[in-house]
Design a protein around this motif. Structure first.
Motif, PDB file in Angstrom:
ATOM      1  N   ILE A 115       0.792  -1.229   0.118  1.00 33.04           N
ATOM      2  CA  ILE A 115       0.087   0.067   0.066  1.00 33.04           C
ATOM      3  C   ILE A 115       0.750   1.248  -0.053  1.00 33.04           C
ATOM      4  O   ILE A 115       0.337   2.205  -0.792  1.00 33.04           O
ATOM      5  CB  ILE A 115      -1.016  -0.110   1.149  1.00 33.04           C
ATOM      6  CG1 ILE A 115      -1.970  -0.981   0.921  1.00 33.04           C
ATOM      7  CG2 ILE A 115      -1.708   1.438   1.355  1.00 33.04           C
ATOM      8  CD1 ILE A 115      -2.962  -1.261   2.205  1.00 33.04           C
ATOM      9  N   TYR A 149       0.381   4.265  -2.863  1.00 29.85           N
ATOM     10  CA  TYR A 149      -0.163   5.294  -2.489  1.00 29.85           C
ATOM     11  C   TYR A 149       1.067   6.493  -2.751  1.00 29.85           C
ATOM     12  O   TYR A 149       0.977   7.431  -2.286  1.00 29.85           O
ATOM     13  CB  TYR A 149      -0.712   5.292  -1.300  1.00 29.85           C
ATOM     14  CG  TYR A 149      -2.187   4.876  -1.457  1.00 29.85           C
ATOM     15  CD1 TYR A 149      -3.131   6.009  -1.169  1.00 29.85           C
ATOM     16  CD2 TYR A 149      -2.430   3.655  -1.243  1.00 29.85           C
ATOM     17  CE1 TYR A 149      -4.493   5.385  -1.248  1.00 29.85           C
ATOM     18  CE2 TYR A 149      -3.830   3.128  -1.448  1.00 29.85           C
ATOM     19  CZ  TYR A 149      -4.669   4.105  -1.355  1.00 29.85           C
ATOM     20  OH  TYR A 149      -6.053   3.636  -1.246  1.00 29.85           O
ATOM     21  N   VAL A 204      -5.100   7.199   3.033  1.00 27.76           N
ATOM     22  CA  VAL A 204      -5.523   5.661   2.328  1.00 27.76           C
ATOM     23  C   VAL A 204      -7.081   5.382   2.752  1.00 27.76           C
ATOM     24  O   VAL A 204      -7.105   5.437   4.054  1.00 27.76           O
ATOM     25  CB  VAL A 204      -4.558   4.529   3.040  1.00 27.76           C
ATOM     26  CG1 VAL A 204      -4.788   3.264   2.427  1.00 27.76           C
ATOM     27  CG2 VAL A 204      -3.234   4.748   2.821  1.00 27.76           C
ATOM     28  N   SER A 250     -10.149   3.083   0.339  1.00 28.74           N
ATOM     29  CA  SER A 250     -10.643   2.927  -1.196  1.00 28.74           C
ATOM     30  C   SER A 250     -11.876   1.746  -0.958  1.00 28.74           C
ATOM     31  O   SER A 250     -11.797   0.883   0.105  1.00 28.74           O
ATOM     32  CB  SER A 250      -9.649   1.985  -1.831  1.00 28.74           C
ATOM     33  OG  SER A 250     -10.343   1.635  -3.025  1.00 28.74           O
ATOM     34  N   GLN A 287     -10.591  -0.989   1.809  1.00 29.53           N
ATOM     35  CA  GLN A 287      -9.329  -0.598   2.108  1.00 29.53           C
ATOM     36  C   GLN A 287      -9.062   0.562   3.190  1.00 29.53           C
ATOM     37  O   GLN A 287      -9.536   1.559   2.841  1.00 29.53           O
ATOM     38  CB  GLN A 287      -8.397  -0.544   0.797  1.00 29.53           C
ATOM     39  CG  GLN A 287      -6.846  -0.611   1.230  1.00 29.53           C
ATOM     40  CD  GLN A 287      -6.101  -0.297  -0.237  1.00 29.53           C
ATOM     41  OE1 GLN A 287      -6.144   0.966  -0.629  1.00 29.53           O
ATOM     42  NE2 GLN A 287      -5.498  -1.363  -0.741  1.00 29.53           N
ATOM     43  N   GLY A 309      -6.253   2.915   6.116  1.00 29.84           N
ATOM     44  CA  GLY A 309      -5.091   3.347   6.494  1.00 29.84           C
ATOM     45  C   GLY A 309      -4.772   2.948   7.902  1.00 29.84           C
ATOM     46  O   GLY A 309      -3.472   2.896   8.175  1.00 29.84           O
ATOM     47  N   ASN A 320     -10.887   6.514   6.883  1.00 29.53           N
ATOM     48  CA  ASN A 320      -9.469   5.943   6.825  1.00 29.53           C
ATOM     49  C   ASN A 320      -8.966   5.078   7.838  1.00 29.53           C
ATOM     50  O   ASN A 320      -8.077   4.328   7.882  1.00 29.53           O
ATOM     51  CB  ASN A 320      -8.617   7.150   7.000  1.00 29.53           C
ATOM     52  CG  ASN A 320      -8.919   8.334   6.069  1.00 29.53           C
ATOM     53  OD1 ASN A 320      -9.222   9.171   6.201  1.00 29.53           O
ATOM     54  ND2 ASN A 320      -8.505   8.103   4.582  1.00 29.53           N
ATOM     55  N   LEU A 349      -3.212  -0.250   5.747  1.00 33.31           N
ATOM     56  CA  LEU A 349      -1.974   0.208   5.627  1.00 33.31           C
ATOM     57  C   LEU A 349      -1.207  -0.149   7.031  1.00 33.31           C
ATOM     58  O   LEU A 349       0.136  -0.887   6.992  1.00 33.31           O
ATOM     59  CB  LEU A 349      -1.791   1.668   5.439  1.00 33.31           C
ATOM     60  CG  LEU A 349      -0.469   2.399   5.800  1.00 33.31           C
ATOM     61  CD1 LEU A 349       0.533   1.871   4.771  1.00 33.31           C
ATOM     62  CD2 LEU A 349      -0.532   3.790   5.546  1.00 33.31           C
TER      63      LEU A 349
END
Length: 352
Positions: A79, A83, A109, A111, A124, A126, A176, A195
């Motif tokens: 990741i 990113y 981060v 998605s 997804q 962070g 996030n 992440l």
């Protein structure tokens, strides 16, 4: 019951600590063979357990749990590349890996992988963690201090406390971050969709983590800011104690020293070098990070003194994260008197 069937007691940290305040265990500082300057007694932990020159519970390398249960950050390097973020290894080495930097990365981060237009476990993120963030508080705020007179008092940076809770709560309430209600639940990270994952180092030992295709690294919890001297790794342990009814305490003391020394020189070496460094980690940087982590373990006395609930100063982060509608400052004020009662009891027990 007064029987002497067992010499050594081992169990849940908060419960064993609170049992010690009832007088069930011997003062280890009076036993003949315990030498707490030796490396097989983790210093930060045993320093926390000693109050006014007395110590009734201990941790040692009779067990490697204090290391394997340490709280760390796992990071997804795939990741970071996707990113176009920077790996934090150099920041960590330079002592500049801070809460601000971690939050900035985590907030970059998200998605909506399942395309349903809302945050869900199938997206997804962070940042991923169990919703109570066990031990996170110890990395940023120390609530108890011991004076030259041997007495423990409540004294902490309330503004820092509120700042960390507020910023982490803001992260949790954004898209996030995802917090789970299951303990532990690293599946989202293992599947490659987080992440950062805050969890126990022993997560690395699981078959799921060992077989994941996610390219991950292990790093310490960040500092509050660059003025903080060292990283602080929250440590947990099932502590040991010697029963007050032990008929031959000096013999028990000798055995503890022997088992602890052997555990340090044989078991710890095998766990740390053979298992963690050679088998479980994915890169040389993580090996270096493990050394930082193992050298910065911190046991929070306030956490222990709260027992296993969350209504106490040592677990106030946990309460605030689990009860986001409760104001942080008002909660801290509401528990001030009951926390003082806990501290008074502790000081009364450890008094000369």
């Amino acid at each position: 019951a007064g029987e002497d069937a067992f010499d050594i007691v081992h169990g849940h940290d908060g419960k064993i600590w609170n049992m010690s305040l009832e007088g069930y265990f011997l003062n280890l500082r009076e036993l003949e063979y315990q030498d707490f300057s030796q490396p097989w007694y983790p210093k930060n932990a045993n320093d926390a357990y000693e109050v006014n020159g007395k110590q009734y519970v201990f941790t040692s390398y009779m067990s490697y749990q204090s290391l394997s249960w340490a709280k760390v950050m796992f990071m997804n390097k795939d990741i970071i590349e996707d990113y176009q973020l920077e790996l934090p290894y150099d920041d960590i080495r330079e002592g500049t890996w801070t809460l601000d930097k971690m939050l900035d990365m985590a907030k970059s981060v998200y998605s909506d992988l399942d395309g349903d237009g809302k945050k869900s476990k199938d997206d997804q993120f962070g940042f991923l963690a169990y919703k109570k963030l066990y031990g996170f508080q110890a990395s940023f705020v120390e609530c108890y201090t011991e004076g030259d007179d041997g007495k423990v008092s409540i004294g902490y940076d309330k503004e820092r406390f509120i700042d960390v809770v507020t910023r982490m709560s803001d992260l949790f309430n954004s898209d996030n971050a995802y917090t789970t209600g299951d303990e532990p639940d690293p599946k989202i990270f293992i599947d490659g969709n987080a992440l950062f994952y805050y969890g126990g180092l022993n997560t690395i030992e699981t078959e799921e983590m060992r077989s994941t295709k996610t390219d991950f690294g292990v790093i310490p919890v960040p500092k509050y800011d660059e003025n903080q001297e060292d990283y602080i790794t929250p440590a947990f342990d099932s502590m040991f104690a010697v029963a007050a009814t032990a008929p031959e305490p000096e013999k028990v003391s000798l055995l503890i020293e022997a088992y602890s020394s052997a555990g340090y020189n044989i078991v710890r070496d095998a766990y740390f070098k053979t298992a963690l460094q050679d088998k479980y980690t994915r890169d040389e940087d993580s090996v270096e990070m493990l050394n930082i982590i193992s050298n910065t373990l911190k046991v929070d006395l306030a956490y222990l003194n709260t027992d296993s609930g969350i209504n106490g100063l040592g677990r106030a982060f946990m309460y605030c994260f689990s009860n986001p509608k409760k104001g942080v400052a008002s909660y801290l004020d509401s528990i001030a008197s009951s926390e003082q009662v806990r501290v008074d009891k502790l000081n009364e027990f450890f008094a000369d």
